[in-house]
Design a protein around this motif. Sequence first.
Motif, PDB file in Angstrom:
ATOM      1  N   ALA A  21      -6.748   0.725  -5.728  1.00 53.49           N
ATOM      2  CA  ALA A  21      -5.831   1.572  -6.032  1.00 53.49           C
ATOM      3  C   ALA A  21      -5.061   1.743  -4.537  1.00 53.49           C
ATOM      4  O   ALA A  21      -4.077   2.494  -4.229  1.00 53.49           O
ATOM      5  N   ILE A  22      -5.160   0.641  -3.868  1.00 56.83           N
ATOM      6  CA  ILE A  22      -4.055  -0.282  -2.595  1.00 56.83           C
ATOM      7  C   ILE A  22      -3.445  -1.027  -2.775  1.00 56.83           C
ATOM      8  O   ILE A  22      -4.288  -2.025  -3.274  1.00 56.83           O
ATOM      9  N   ARG A  23      -2.088  -1.388  -2.580  1.00 58.24           N
ATOM     10  CA  ARG A  23      -1.764  -2.291  -2.306  1.00 58.24           C
ATOM     11  C   ARG A  23      -1.119  -1.817  -1.013  1.00 58.24           C
ATOM     12  O   ARG A  23      -0.355  -1.648  -0.510  1.00 58.24           O
ATOM     13  N   VAL A  24      -0.854  -4.337  -0.242  1.00 53.95           N
ATOM     14  CA  VAL A  24      -0.423  -3.949   0.841  1.00 53.95           C
ATOM     15  C   VAL A  24       1.433  -4.456   0.151  1.00 53.95           C
ATOM     16  O   VAL A  24       1.494  -5.376  -0.265  1.00 53.95           O
ATOM     17  N   GLU A  25       2.625  -3.055   0.789  1.00 53.44           N
ATOM     18  CA  GLU A  25       3.536  -3.863   0.683  1.00 53.44           C
ATOM     19  C   GLU A  25       4.230  -4.674   1.623  1.00 53.44           C
ATOM     20  O   GLU A  25       3.598  -4.204   3.036  1.00 53.44           O
ATOM     21  N   GLU A  26       5.294  -5.128   2.690  1.00 48.97           N
ATOM     22  CA  GLU A  26       5.830  -5.362   3.308  1.00 48.97           C
ATOM     23  C   GLU A  26       6.190  -4.331   4.230  1.00 48.97           C
ATOM     24  O   GLU A  26       6.494  -3.272   4.521  1.00 48.97           O
ATOM     25  N   LEU A  27       4.918  -4.428   5.371  1.00 49.59           N
ATOM     26  CA  LEU A  27       4.662  -2.959   6.460  1.00 49.59           C
ATOM     27  C   LEU A  27       4.473  -1.837   5.972  1.00 49.59           C
ATOM     28  O   LEU A  27       5.061  -0.832   6.398  1.00 49.59           O
ATOM     29  N   LYS A  28       3.275  -1.862   4.746  1.00 51.01           N
ATOM     30  CA  LYS A  28       3.238  -0.496   4.758  1.00 51.01           C
ATOM     31  C   LYS A  28       2.161  -0.421   3.551  1.00 51.01           C
ATOM     32  O   LYS A  28       1.738  -1.251   3.161  1.00 51.01           O
ATOM     33  N   ILE A  29       0.983  -0.107   3.361  1.00 48.19           N
ATOM     34  CA  ILE A  29      -0.147   0.100   3.053  1.00 48.19           C
ATOM     35  C   ILE A  29       0.542   1.814   1.688  1.00 48.19           C
ATOM     36  O   ILE A  29       0.454   2.472   2.255  1.00 48.19           O
ATOM     37  N   VAL A  30       0.305   0.701   0.229  1.00 53.44           N
ATOM     38  CA  VAL A  30       0.333   2.046  -0.564  1.00 53.44           C
ATOM     39  C   VAL A  30      -1.299   2.020  -1.148  1.00 53.44           C
ATOM     40  O   VAL A  30      -1.918   1.178  -1.818  1.00 53.44           O
ATOM     41  N   ILE A  31      -1.232   3.954  -0.861  1.00 50.09           N
ATOM     42  CA  ILE A  31      -2.516   4.327  -1.244  1.00 50.09           C
ATOM     43  C   ILE A  31      -2.481   4.947  -3.463  1.00 50.09           C
ATOM     44  O   ILE A  31      -1.661   6.013  -3.010  1.00 50.09           O
ATOM     45  N   ASP A  32      -2.731   4.673  -4.094  1.00 55.65           N
ATOM     46  CA  ASP A  32      -2.523   5.633  -5.645  1.00 55.65           C
ATOM     47  C   ASP A  32      -3.482   6.648  -5.704  1.00 55.65           C
ATOM     48  O   ASP A  32      -4.843   6.188  -5.839  1.00 55.65           O
ATOM     49  N   ASP A  33      -3.007   8.094  -5.418  1.00 53.31           N
ATOM     50  CA  ASP A  33      -4.013   8.862  -5.298  1.00 53.31           C
ATOM     51  C   ASP A  33      -4.837   8.912  -6.388  1.00 53.31           C
ATOM     52  O   ASP A  33      -5.557   9.441  -6.662  1.00 53.31           O
ATOM     53  N   ASN A  34      -4.304   8.722  -7.794  1.00 56.11           N
ATOM     54  CA  ASN A  34      -3.743   8.874  -8.840  1.00 56.11           C
ATOM     55  C   ASN A  34      -5.299   8.072  -9.568  1.00 56.11           C
ATOM     56  O   ASN A  34      -6.576   8.296 -10.260  1.00 56.11           O
ATOM     57  N   LYS A  35      -5.671   6.359  -8.685  1.00 56.27           N
ATOM     58  CA  LYS A  35      -6.470   6.003  -8.951  1.00 56.27           C
ATOM     59  C   LYS A  35      -8.006   6.090  -8.102  1.00 56.27           C
ATOM     60  O   LYS A  35      -8.707   5.613  -7.986  1.00 56.27           O
ATOM     61  N   CYS A  36      -7.524   6.428  -6.610  1.00 57.83           N
ATOM     62  CA  CYS A  36      -8.204   6.250  -5.422  1.00 57.83           C
ATOM     63  C   CYS A  36      -9.213   7.532  -5.846  1.00 57.83           C
ATOM     64  O   CYS A  36      -9.145   8.691  -6.471  1.00 57.83           O
ATOM     65  N   ILE A  37     -10.977   7.076  -6.312  1.00 56.88           N
ATOM     66  CA  ILE A  37     -12.247   7.911  -6.699  1.00 56.88           C
ATOM     67  C   ILE A  37     -12.543   7.896  -4.541  1.00 56.88           C
ATOM     68  O   ILE A  37     -13.785   8.620  -5.286  1.00 56.88           O
ATOM     69  N   LYS A  38     -11.799   8.376  -3.566  1.00 53.29           N
ATOM     70  CA  LYS A  38     -12.432   7.917  -2.424  1.00 53.29           C
ATOM     71  C   LYS A  38     -13.646   8.341  -2.130  1.00 53.29           C
ATOM     72  O   LYS A  38     -14.980   8.997  -1.543  1.00 53.29           O
ATOM     73  N   CYS A  39     -13.983   6.651  -2.252  1.00 57.10           N
ATOM     74  CA  CYS A  39     -15.174   5.505  -2.075  1.00 57.10           C
ATOM     75  C   CYS A  39     -15.884   6.053  -0.263  1.00 57.10           C
ATOM     76  O   CYS A  39     -16.982   5.807  -0.154  1.00 57.10           O
ATOM     77  N   GLY A  40     -14.339   5.397  -0.233  1.00 57.25           N
ATOM     78  CA  GLY A  40     -15.088   5.580   1.736  1.00 57.25           C
ATOM     79  C   GLY A  40     -15.055   4.042   2.002  1.00 57.25           C
ATOM     80  O   GLY A  40     -15.035   3.377   3.067  1.00 57.25           O
ATOM     81  N   VAL A  41     -15.361   3.029   0.899  1.00 57.14           N
ATOM     82  CA  VAL A  41     -15.007   1.412   1.198  1.00 57.14           C
ATOM     83  C   VAL A  41     -13.826   0.570   2.197  1.00 57.14           C
ATOM     84  O   VAL A  41     -14.663   0.060   3.164  1.00 57.14           O
TER      85      VAL A  41
END
Length: 54
Positions: A21-41
């Motif tokens: 659910a997380i990817r690193v792009e040039e100088l930003k982090i993108v979190i896909d809320d549709n994939k994120c299960i909010k596990c906290g890892v």
Amino acid sequence: MIIKDFCMYCGACAGVCSVDAIRVEELKIVIDDNKCIKCGVCVKACPVSALELE
């Protein structure tokens, strides 16, 4: 999840995300809320505490 201003874009959070659910792009982090299960890892993996669960 909130990305605070002190993110170093190191990718530690993306590396531990089991649902990709997380990817690193040039100088930003993108979190896909549709994939994120909010596990906290990712929050625990961040070396500078730049992530928080909402």
